[in-house]
Design an enzyme around this catalytic site. Structure first.
Site, mmCIF file in Angstrom:
data_model
loop_
_atom_site.group_PDB
_atom_site.id
_atom_site.type_symbol
_atom_site.label_atom_id
_atom_site.label_comp_id
_atom_site.label_asym_id
_atom_site.label_seq_id
_atom_site.Cartn_x
_atom_site.Cartn_y
_atom_site.Cartn_z
ATOM 1 C CE LYS A 49 -3.766 -2.427 2.235
ATOM 2 N NZ LYS A 49 -4.325 -2.880 3.505
ATOM 3 C CD GLN A 93 -3.199 -4.517 6.439
ATOM 4 O OE1 GLN A 93 -3.220 -3.424 5.878
ATOM 5 N NE2 GLN A 93 -3.487 -5.640 5.810
ATOM 6 C CG ASP A 122 -9.937 -1.487 3.977
ATOM 7 O OD1 ASP A 122 -9.566 -1.473 2.791
ATOM 8 O OD2 ASP A 122 -9.240 -1.934 4.911
#
Ligand code: NAP
Length: 278
Positions: A49, A93, A122
């Site tokens: 990322k 995460q 997300d």
């Protein structure tokens, strides 16, 4: 013999567009990632990322917490990042390690719901609320899967789609998006009794179980579109959930691992960050 879908190429096109859009903004957007623990795969994802953000001019901040922290500390850190004005997109995460004081993994929505909807790149909170009406932050992997299916030009209407996996991040949103396209959708999981009997019915098969080689040719109908979301590390090598070599002779379209869903997921994540900065 299946046509191999090139996720890398489509991702490169999307990334180029994002780069141009980012350059037009008054300030570069910023993505923040909270990483808890030492999970090797998670650290690699974070590195991907970071690299992808750098490539398009998006700022990147990673905050690390050690594996031994408790849920309160994770929540505090998420809230702090959520309030940080220069952070446009915020990610926790996953997976989280089992936190201090807990016996089992904490349901992720307990944390992700602390992320404002306009920073939730997300798209994890959208699922329990209005996933498909907002259309803003659909989970990047689900967008990647749908983009690859679109690439085949196969119409989903009335087709039988089977999704293997029911996670908040992948399986559920993919199933919902397939439903929106009028496919008839079956979702399989670890308690499914006869997986092959289900998957063999699929015109479109999406494998997202995180089990290397779970889907072999006996799971696949002749001519099916097979999308492999699996991204599993085995002895420093990445492998999917689908036995590519045997399934490619039976499917009409197939995604490779690596080079299929993965690069497109990153591209759609960047797109979500750009969107929130805009
Ligand atoms: P997850 O949260 O662990 O969920 C896995 C799902 O698969 C669960 O619903 C589980 O069922 C189901 N499952 C596990 N073993 C199964 C079996 N033998 N038969 C049928 N279903 C089974 O994982 P995830 O986050 O959804 O990720 C899935 C995979 O996609 C992983 O390999 C991950 O690394 C990969 N991934 C790739 C990308 C990418 O960009 N390429 C992005 C995200 C994730 P239960 O619900 O019953 O436990």
């Amino acid at each position: 013999m299946a046509v191999v879908l090139n996720g890398k190429k489509i991702a490169a096109e999307i990334t180029q567009e994002i780069k141009q859009e980012v350059a037009k903004l008054d300030r570069p957007p910023k993505l923040a990632v909270l990483l808890v623990g030492e999970d090797q795969a998670s650290q690699r994802y974070v590195d991907y990322k970071r690299g992808a953000c750098r490539e398009v001019g998006i700022g990147f901040q990673v905050v690390r917490l050690p594996a031994g922290v408790n849920a309160i500390k994770v929540k505090e850190e998420l809230c702090r990042l959520n309030q940080q004005v220069d952070v446009d997109g915020l990610i926790l995460q996953l997976p989280l390690p089992v936190l201090a004081g807990e016996d089992s993994p904490t349901p992720i929505l307990r944390f992700t719901r602390l992320i404002s909807s306009h920073k939730d790149v997300d798209g994890l909170n959208q699922i329990s609320t209005a996933l498909l009406s907002s259309e803003i932050f659909l989970p990047a992997t689900a967008q990647a899967v749908m983009r690859l299916i679109r690439e085949t030009k196969v119409s989903l209407e009335g087709k039988k789609a089977v999704v293997v996996g029911r996670s908040q991040m992948v399986g559920k949103p993919v199933a919902q998006l397939l439903l929106l396209e009028n496919a008839t959708v079956t979702v399989c999981h670890s308690k499914t009794k006869d997986l092959a009997a289900e998957t063999k019915q699929a015109d479109i098969l999406v494998a997202a179980a995180g089990v290397p080689g779970l889907i072999s040719d006996r799971h696949v109908k002749e001519g099916a579109v097979v999308i492999d979301v699996g991204f599993n590390w085995i002895k420093n090598k990445i492998t999917g959930d689908v036995c590519f070599q045997e399934v490619k002779d039976k499917a009409s379209w197939i995604t490779p691992v690596p080079g299929g869903v993965g690069p497109l997921t990153v591209a759609y994540l960047l797109k979500n960050v750009l969107q929130t900065a805009k």
